[in-house]
Scaffold this motif. Structure first.
Motif, PDB file in Angstrom:
ATOM      1  N   ALA A  39       0.841  -1.242  -0.166  1.00 56.06           N
ATOM      2  CA  ALA A  39      -0.149  -0.065   0.028  1.00 56.06           C
ATOM      3  C   ALA A  39       0.956   1.374  -0.084  1.00 56.06           C
ATOM      4  O   ALA A  39       0.455   2.268  -0.757  1.00 56.06           O
ATOM      5  N   PHE A  40       1.931   1.078   0.957  1.00 64.71           N
ATOM      6  CA  PHE A  40       2.902   2.434   0.842  1.00 64.71           C
ATOM      7  C   PHE A  40       3.504   2.612  -0.596  1.00 64.71           C
ATOM      8  O   PHE A  40       3.577   3.611  -1.244  1.00 64.71           O
ATOM      9  N   GLN A  41       3.927   1.468  -1.127  1.00 67.81           N
ATOM     10  CA  GLN A  41       4.502   1.614  -2.452  1.00 67.81           C
ATOM     11  C   GLN A  41       3.461   2.314  -3.599  1.00 67.81           C
ATOM     12  O   GLN A  41       4.058   2.995  -4.366  1.00 67.81           O
ATOM     13  N   GLY A  42       2.306   1.689  -3.683  1.00 60.18           N
ATOM     14  CA  GLY A  42       1.299   2.398  -4.321  1.00 60.18           C
ATOM     15  C   GLY A  42       1.105   3.679  -4.123  1.00 60.18           C
ATOM     16  O   GLY A  42       0.900   4.445  -5.060  1.00 60.18           O
ATOM     17  N   LEU A  43       1.018   4.389  -3.015  1.00 59.76           N
ATOM     18  CA  LEU A  43       0.859   5.656  -2.710  1.00 59.76           C
ATOM     19  C   LEU A  43       2.049   6.305  -3.169  1.00 59.76           C
ATOM     20  O   LEU A  43       1.881   7.615  -3.880  1.00 59.76           O
ATOM     21  N   LEU A  44       3.261   5.964  -2.905  1.00 60.03           N
ATOM     22  CA  LEU A  44       4.532   6.486  -3.674  1.00 60.03           C
ATOM     23  C   LEU A  44       4.367   6.562  -5.051  1.00 60.03           C
ATOM     24  O   LEU A  44       4.897   7.775  -5.647  1.00 60.03           O
ATOM     25  N   LYS A  45       3.997   5.625  -5.694  1.00 58.00           N
ATOM     26  CA  LYS A  45       3.970   5.369  -6.982  1.00 58.00           C
ATOM     27  C   LYS A  45       3.067   6.549  -7.647  1.00 58.00           C
ATOM     28  O   LYS A  45       3.495   7.389  -8.576  1.00 58.00           O
ATOM     29  N   LEU A  46       1.853   6.733  -6.931  1.00 61.90           N
ATOM     30  CA  LEU A  46       0.849   7.666  -7.696  1.00 61.90           C
ATOM     31  C   LEU A  46       1.251   9.221  -7.339  1.00 61.90           C
ATOM     32  O   LEU A  46       1.180  10.000  -8.314  1.00 61.90           O
ATOM     33  N   PHE A  47       2.173   9.309  -6.140  1.00 56.19           N
ATOM     34  CA  PHE A  47       2.547  10.671  -5.935  1.00 56.19           C
ATOM     35  C   PHE A  47       3.609  11.081  -6.795  1.00 56.19           C
ATOM     36  O   PHE A  47       3.589  12.310  -7.541  1.00 56.19           O
ATOM     37  N   LYS A  48       4.796  10.052  -7.069  1.00 56.32           N
ATOM     38  CA  LYS A  48       5.563  10.211  -7.998  1.00 56.32           C
ATOM     39  C   LYS A  48       5.086  10.609  -9.440  1.00 56.32           C
ATOM     40  O   LYS A  48       6.022  11.461 -10.439  1.00 56.32           O
ATOM     41  N   GLU A  49       4.052   9.673 -10.021  1.00 55.37           N
ATOM     42  CA  GLU A  49       3.443  10.090 -11.257  1.00 55.37           C
ATOM     43  C   GLU A  49       2.655  11.214 -11.484  1.00 55.37           C
ATOM     44  O   GLU A  49       1.964  11.241 -12.250  1.00 55.37           O
ATOM     45  N   GLY A  50       2.449  12.013 -10.340  1.00 53.88           N
ATOM     46  CA  GLY A  50       1.617  13.072 -10.559  1.00 53.88           C
ATOM     47  C   GLY A  50       0.265  12.855 -10.386  1.00 53.88           C
ATOM     48  O   GLY A  50      -0.828  13.709 -10.787  1.00 53.88           O
ATOM     49  N   GLU A  51      -0.073  11.669 -10.086  1.00 52.20           N
ATOM     50  CA  GLU A  51      -1.509  11.313  -9.983  1.00 52.20           C
ATOM     51  C   GLU A  51      -2.203  11.919  -8.692  1.00 52.20           C
ATOM     52  O   GLU A  51      -3.605  11.218  -8.439  1.00 52.20           O
ATOM     53  N   MET A  52      -1.449  12.154  -7.632  1.00 53.80           N
ATOM     54  CA  MET A  52      -1.850  12.420  -6.500  1.00 53.80           C
ATOM     55  C   MET A  52      -0.995  13.962  -5.847  1.00 53.80           C
ATOM     56  O   MET A  52       0.051  14.006  -6.173  1.00 53.80           O
ATOM     57  N   THR A  53      -1.783  14.868  -5.584  1.00 57.00           N
ATOM     58  CA  THR A  53      -1.239  15.910  -4.981  1.00 57.00           C
ATOM     59  C   THR A  53      -0.403  15.926  -3.870  1.00 57.00           C
ATOM     60  O   THR A  53      -0.903  14.928  -3.171  1.00 57.00           O
ATOM     61  N   LYS A  54       0.137  16.830  -3.497  1.00 55.83           N
ATOM     62  CA  LYS A  54       0.836  16.801  -2.295  1.00 55.83           C
ATOM     63  C   LYS A  54      -0.031  16.906  -0.939  1.00 55.83           C
ATOM     64  O   LYS A  54       0.084  16.188   0.159  1.00 55.83           O
ATOM     65  N   GLU A  55      -1.099  17.778  -1.310  1.00 50.55           N
ATOM     66  CA  GLU A  55      -2.021  17.741  -0.044  1.00 50.55           C
ATOM     67  C   GLU A  55      -2.745  16.314   0.200  1.00 50.55           C
ATOM     68  O   GLU A  55      -3.122  15.817   1.321  1.00 50.55           O
ATOM     69  N   GLU A  56      -3.179  15.674  -1.101  1.00 52.47           N
ATOM     70  CA  GLU A  56      -3.840  14.225  -0.922  1.00 52.47           C
ATOM     71  C   GLU A  56      -2.839  13.270  -0.294  1.00 52.47           C
ATOM     72  O   GLU A  56      -3.059  12.532   0.564  1.00 52.47           O
ATOM     73  N   PHE A  57      -1.581  13.329  -0.490  1.00 54.57           N
ATOM     74  CA  PHE A  57      -0.530  12.444  -0.206  1.00 54.57           C
ATOM     75  C   PHE A  57      -0.419  12.730   1.400  1.00 54.57           C
ATOM     76  O   PHE A  57      -0.317  11.829   2.314  1.00 54.57           O
ATOM     77  N   LEU A  58      -0.368  14.014   1.889  1.00 50.66           N
ATOM     78  CA  LEU A  58      -0.318  14.371   3.296  1.00 50.66           C
ATOM     79  C   LEU A  58      -1.472  13.886   4.115  1.00 50.66           C
ATOM     80  O   LEU A  58      -1.133  13.535   5.155  1.00 50.66           O
ATOM     81  N   ASN A  59      -2.571  13.707   3.448  1.00 49.15           N
ATOM     82  CA  ASN A  59      -3.618  13.144   4.294  1.00 49.15           C
ATOM     83  C   ASN A  59      -3.590  11.674   4.572  1.00 49.15           C
ATOM     84  O   ASN A  59      -4.094  11.266   5.498  1.00 49.15           O
ATOM     85  N   PHE A  60      -2.739  11.188   3.863  1.00 49.57           N
ATOM     86  CA  PHE A  60      -2.393   9.671   4.347  1.00 49.57           C
ATOM     87  C   PHE A  60      -1.244   9.425   5.141  1.00 49.57           C
ATOM     88  O   PHE A  60      -1.175   8.273   5.655  1.00 49.57           O
ATOM     89  N   VAL A  61      -0.513  10.473   5.790  1.00 47.24           N
ATOM     90  CA  VAL A  61       0.480  10.271   6.449  1.00 47.24           C
ATOM     91  C   VAL A  61       0.232   9.683   8.012  1.00 47.24           C
ATOM     92  O   VAL A  61       0.910   8.777   8.143  1.00 47.24           O
ATOM     93  N   PRO A  62      -0.944  10.076   8.381  1.00 43.96           N
ATOM     94  CA  PRO A  62      -1.187   9.239   9.756  1.00 43.96           C
ATOM     95  C   PRO A  62      -1.601   7.973   9.724  1.00 43.96           C
ATOM     96  O   PRO A  62      -1.044   6.957  10.366  1.00 43.96           O
ATOM     97  N   LYS A  63      -2.214   7.660   8.453  1.00 46.09           N
ATOM     98  CA  LYS A  63      -2.400   5.943   8.445  1.00 46.09           C
ATOM     99  C   LYS A  63      -1.082   5.459   7.961  1.00 46.09           C
ATOM    100  O   LYS A  63      -0.653   4.221   8.297  1.00 46.09           O
ATOM    101  N   LEU A  64      -0.126   5.876   7.149  1.00 39.73           N
ATOM    102  CA  LEU A  64       1.103   5.290   6.799  1.00 39.73           C
ATOM    103  C   LEU A  64       1.901   5.077   7.993  1.00 39.73           C
ATOM    104  O   LEU A  64       2.472   4.259   8.183  1.00 39.73           O
TER     105      LEU A  64
END
Length: 254
Positions: A39-64
């Motif tokens: 799941a962590f790898q999937g989020l990083l991939k989405l963020f790296k490829e620009g399919e997820m904004t920084k704000e959206e990624f930060l929302n997942f930080v507590p769960k990560l």
């Protein structure tokens, strides 16, 4: 012929035990470690490829963070469990301050407790000295508190304390959570049990913690048991020798 048959039976039993250990190890790695890491790898991939904004990624930080803490906890359990399975692993007894170990673990797990609004009441008296392997007692306390947090609903309460008797210290962890049936209790400490129950917030465990606790309690000359009822919570108890005459005890255990 009888001796050869006996030797073969012993070797077969040993090989069966190794096979069960291997199966349990792969099960834990496959389900409890690979899932969160994937799941962590999937989020990083989405963020790296620009399919997820920084704000959206930060929302997942507590769960990560929770997932990574779970992975770390599981790895520590696996390493400790692996050591107990190795020939030559041994317990290093020393005079140990129980209150210090409990305080460290309560602080370590405070974030998880706060996320579920669970209060942890520490009733361990200062200067409670026990004769044990401090690293193993640390793992036992952490597993029992983690289990209590897992199975206690939001706004619940966990109490950890100790009753100092003449020769032993009886440590307890009590919660007002889900509780367990007699059938589950009977399988709880089995070494080869693969039983896993989801927590009140769908937390998943390895099914390894309590069998590990039992092994370590017994290595420290203690006993572990539980009282529980469905819907009324669970109370885990274990005994550890108190410090009497450290020098004499050290010689006896050497």
């Amino acid at each position: 012929l009888r001796n050869k048959k006996s030797d073969l039976e012993e070797k077969q039993a040993y090989l069966n035990e190794l096979n069960q250990t291997k199966n349990k190890l792969f099960s834990i790695i496959g389900h409890d470690l690979r899932g969160p890491i994937g799941a962590f790898q999937g989020l990083l991939k989405l963020f790296k490829e620009g399919e997820m904004t920084k704000e959206e990624f930060l929302n997942f930080v507590p769960k990560l963070k929770v997932d990574i803490d779970t992975i770390s906890f599981t790895l520590n359990n696996l390493l400790s469990w692996g050591q107990t399975q190795m020939n030559g692993s041994f317990t290093k007894h020393a005079t140990t301050q129980l209150d210090s170990i409990v305080e460290e673990n309560v602080a370590l797990l405070s974030e998880i407790a706060e996320s579920k609004s669970i209060s942890i009441v520490n009733r361990i008296e200062p200067n409670c000295q026990i004769w044990c392997d401090p690293n193993q007692i640390d793992i036992i306390i952490r597993n029992l508190l983690s289990n209590a947090l897992k199975f206690t609903p939001n706004n619940g309460q966990i109490v950890i304390g100790a009753i100092q008797k003449i020769k032993t210290c009886e440590i307890y962890v009590k919660d007002n959570g889900m509780g367990m049936s007699e059938d589950i209790i009977s399988k709880l400490f089995e070494k080869d049990s693969n039983h896993t129950t989801y927590g009140t917030n769908d937390e998943k465990g390895t099914g390894l913690g309590l069998s590990l606790c039992k092994e370590m309690v017994e290595k420290n000359n203690g006993k572990i048991w539980v009282h529980s009822a469905l819907g009324k919570g669970s109370s885990f108890y274990f005994t550890i020798p108190r410090v009497q005459q450290p020098q004499k005890q050290y010689k006896e255990s050497a």
